[in-house]
Enzyme design. Sequence first.
Site, PDB file in Angstrom:
ATOM      1  N   GLU A 113      -9.803   4.109   6.262  1.00 38.23           N
ATOM      2  CA  GLU A 113      -8.963   4.572   7.365  1.00 38.23           C
ATOM      3  C   GLU A 113      -9.738   5.365   8.413  1.00 38.23           C
ATOM      4  OE1 GLU A 113      -6.301   3.310   7.944  1.00 38.23           O
ATOM      5  OE2 GLU A 113      -5.584   2.564   6.013  1.00 38.23           O
TER       6      GLU A 113
ATOM      7  N   HIS B 140      -6.518  -1.832  15.296  1.00 41.55           N
ATOM      8  CA  HIS B 140      -6.778  -1.124  14.046  1.00 41.55           C
ATOM      9  C   HIS B 140      -6.558  -2.034  12.841  1.00 41.55           C
ATOM     10  CE1 HIS B 140      -6.776   2.535  11.453  1.00 41.55           C
ATOM     11  NE2 HIS B 140      -5.984   1.782  10.693  1.00 41.55           N
ATOM     12  N   GLU B 141      -5.421  -2.699  12.801  1.00 43.24           N
ATOM     13  CA  GLU B 141      -5.134  -3.537  11.637  1.00 43.24           C
ATOM     14  C   GLU B 141      -6.064  -4.745  11.572  1.00 43.24           C
ATOM     15  OE1 GLU B 141      -3.350  -2.089   9.552  1.00 43.24           O
ATOM     16  OE2 GLU B 141      -2.537  -0.606  10.932  1.00 43.24           O
TER      17      GLU B 141
ATOM     18  N   GLY C 213       3.185   2.376  10.488  1.00 39.58           N
ATOM     19  CA  GLY C 213       3.010   1.719  11.772  1.00 39.58           C
ATOM     20  C   GLY C 213       2.727   0.245  11.608  1.00 39.58           C
ATOM     21  N   ALA C 214       1.854  -0.071  10.647  1.00 38.13           N
ATOM     22  CA  ALA C 214       1.487  -1.461  10.389  1.00 38.13           C
ATOM     23  C   ALA C 214       0.676  -1.500   9.110  1.00 38.13           C
ATOM     24  CB  ALA C 214       0.694  -2.045  11.562  1.00 38.13           C
ATOM     25  N   MET C 215       0.427  -2.708   8.609  1.00 37.07           N
ATOM     26  CA  MET C 215      -0.288  -2.879   7.355  1.00 37.07           C
ATOM     27  C   MET C 215      -1.214  -4.078   7.442  1.00 37.07           C
ATOM     28  SD  MET C 215      -0.964  -1.866   4.373  1.00 37.07           S
ATOM     29  CE  MET C 215      -2.160  -2.694   3.330  1.00 37.07           C
TER      30      MET C 215
ATOM     31  N   ASN D 205      -2.578  -6.304   5.418  1.00 36.19           N
ATOM     32  CA  ASN D 205      -2.643  -7.337   4.377  1.00 36.19           C
ATOM     33  C   ASN D 205      -3.511  -8.508   4.835  1.00 36.19           C
ATOM     34  OD1 ASN D 205      -0.232  -5.938   3.168  1.00 36.19           O
ATOM     35  ND2 ASN D 205       0.682  -6.788   5.011  1.00 36.19           N
TER      36      ASN D 205
ATOM     37  N   GLU E  79       0.854  -1.182   0.000  1.00 34.35           N
ATOM     38  CA  GLU E  79       0.000   0.000   0.000  1.00 34.35           C
ATOM     39  C   GLU E  79       0.895   1.238   0.000  1.00 34.35           C
ATOM     40  OE1 GLU E  79      -3.767   2.048   2.350  1.00 34.35           O
ATOM     41  OE2 GLU E  79      -2.826   0.273   3.186  1.00 34.35           O
TER      42      GLU E  79
END
Length: 879
Positions: A325, A302-303, A266-268, A270, A126
């Site tokens: 988001e 969140h992820e 911060g993070a993703m 996937n 992303e």
Amino acid sequence: MQEQRQPIQRLDYTPPPFLIDRVDLTFELEETNTRVLSRLVLKRNPAHPNATAPLVLDGEELALESIKLDGKQLAQDDYELGDDTLTIAQLPDECILEIATRINPLTNTTLSGLYVSNGNFFTQCEAEGFRRITWYLDRPDVMAKFTTTIIADKTRYPVLLGNGNRVDQGVLDRNRHWVKWVDPFKKPSYLFALVAGKLVVLADRYTTGSGKNVNVEIWVEPGDVEKCHHALASAKAAMAWDEERFGLEYDLDTYMIVAVSDFNMGAMENKGLNIFNTKYVLARPETATDVDFDGIESVVAHEYFHNWTGNRVTCRDWFQLSLKEGLTVFRDQEFSSDIGSRAVQRIGNVRTLREYQFPEDAGPQAHPVRPDSYLEINNFYTATVYEKGSEVVRMIYTLVGHDGFRKGTDLYFKRHDGQAVTCDDFVAAMADANDIDLTQFKRWYSQSGTPRVTVEGVYDQDAKTFTLTVEQHCPATPGQSEKQPYLIPLALGLLDRSGAELPLVLAGESDTGVTSRVLQLKQAKERFVFTGIHSHPVPSLLRDFSAPVKLDYPYADEELVFLIAHDSDPFARWEAANTYLTRLLLQRYQQEAGHAAAPAQLVAAFEKLLTQDRIDPALVALMLQLPSEQFLFEALNEVDPTRLHQVRQALKQSLAKELRAPLIAVYQKLHSTEPYQYNAEQAGRRSLKNVALDYLAELDEPRITELLTNQYRHADNMTDRLAALAAFNQREGGDQYLADFASMWQDDALVMDKWFGLQALSDRPGALARVQQLMSHPAFAMTNPNKVRSLITTFCSRNMAHFHAVDGYGYAFAADRVLELDKINPQIAARLAACFNRWTRVEPSRRAMMRAELERVARQPGLSPDTFEIVSKALQAGK
């Protein structure tokens, strides 16, 4: 100034000419020469306006090896290879395209696409990183089912992870092995993930409400597994909360988190394989603060929540980024509020919004929650899209209520599961589920800027009425000179002089006993008349921060002190303290009276807060903290940042002297010897204790030095040790403690990031020279975003006095680092360049120096689109 590519416009959206039903990927992993085989099952898209449009695939830094169409090798004349496109004309309506590509992950310092970190392979796709892996229709509205086969050396890469469920594995020649992953859900390419390397796992199981057993796994480098227990517990808590609050179950056999130290974000999220910055996974009391534990809890949630709000339902194009988001930030904020202190969470969210998003709304990078154009999409992962986007979702929640919001999300998932949709689709689901008209409300998505709401209150003793006249106005922003009125929910209450809440009855209504309600502002100016008011009330306005606006009401100082003591709404109570302190500091700055003693009524109010037991200590800690210099900066023009810093520091020192006794008393009361636990109760007590210590550290007394030394030496947790070290960092003689800390934690990268960050914030003379010296420290690397953020970005964005030093060296340093980073990692360079965004607000001599540095960066040949967009917009603000 160099020529750059043209901006992409939201209104130019066209559906893709082809859709991809299925993708079969095979990776033969080598650090410098990875071979990627892709098999794309294509069909022409009937929604595209041109039935004979060619297929144009995206690609960057790729070496094309071969192309086959329906099994037949294509000659070079059969396709056109551009700098970042692969075009094939005259394709049949349905076909299979096979492409072999080679890439070099080891030299990929952008950390976008497939790259190597500490000998392991990771991906970040992303927003547009997949095109750095293979040729593809790299856009979010192309959703396909992915099968991924990973082949690698068994000794060097024993763990091979991909999206979805692991379905097969085996052994090959030359000490190689392979694993096949199948994701049964269609997804866009930005959600693709691959991880390979020497990793270890902390695993557990979670049983969903329907009885499905899910493996929950956290993969980290050897030696870090004992730091993962909090992240694992947070993941399971998030899974349970999402089922209870939104009725959403996890949909794969395994949920995986992988931690990597080299990561731009911060993070993703996937699908099924979330890749995290180590900052948001690794924690134990000795190395992580309460803030770190809280951040891990929030980001893991969140992820995970993205599995539905982002993955199962994704965005049609990148202009709709806040669709996933903003909604997911709202969801993680609600999660954190439910498991911790709702008041503290809300205040923290608002402080973040005001310190980062409000300046963005008032600056050269201002854009709507749903932008209209962009040059580089990486620059739109902004506070506006995330934090303001969350506030927009929260306003819908306020308007439709708890049950109405759940009805809206249920309808949203029912309508759009498996689709790529728009912000309009989300609002339509909310409106239809609750039978309300949200047409005017959608201006929050299309208009940039922060509305200002001005309120006047008039009490009529004879009529026993209190009339509020409310006006709203949104200032001009780049590209939007005129704004239409918003639909603004304004939550409020009225207090009598004893502190009791009054019934809120509008003229023409009957009394229902309600003492807090939400008014809907729809016009530029409106009047609201409350009846049955028997004495002049004190209004409590914008309760719980019901809308992301700037509120003006002519409170007397005595009224603010009254609200600090009596308001039943925790946010409004904190806001009264913040408003009083802001007013005081700005007055002293403007009157050049920075060294006057703290006002008696402020000292009395703070002393009362320190001595009360019935208030949440975490809330008291927030109320005692002075507004940040960044927040104060935004309320001024022609700013002298050095004088602003001095004024704030002088008030802090005066309060420390006046409140010495109660500060010591509350510190001693809360300085517990009980073993550390991360929970809201303990964290609240530690926060108040350390705010008291922060004030006391302003006093140059042997007793205070002894308190600091004892806390530093004997703390059993990083929260307390770092609080003491932060105080020493601002004092002469603090270097011995900084050296001691570094020798203790030199092998822990995340702890050393805290060490870098503290020194970047130092008030002591020579701060910039120390930052420059620290860039040569063995623990620092310009290629690691965490290191850059902790040392360089912290200095340039948060050390107002030294970054804005009158000699201009801070500006030259920042520009040099932007240019250096632009050749390594343009995303990080662009984010650092944002430290120049408010250059037009400083006084003339500094303004000229900042402009000169911006122009120097803009003239640099070969500047990336990421950095050019930020710098060119900043320069436009001065015209």
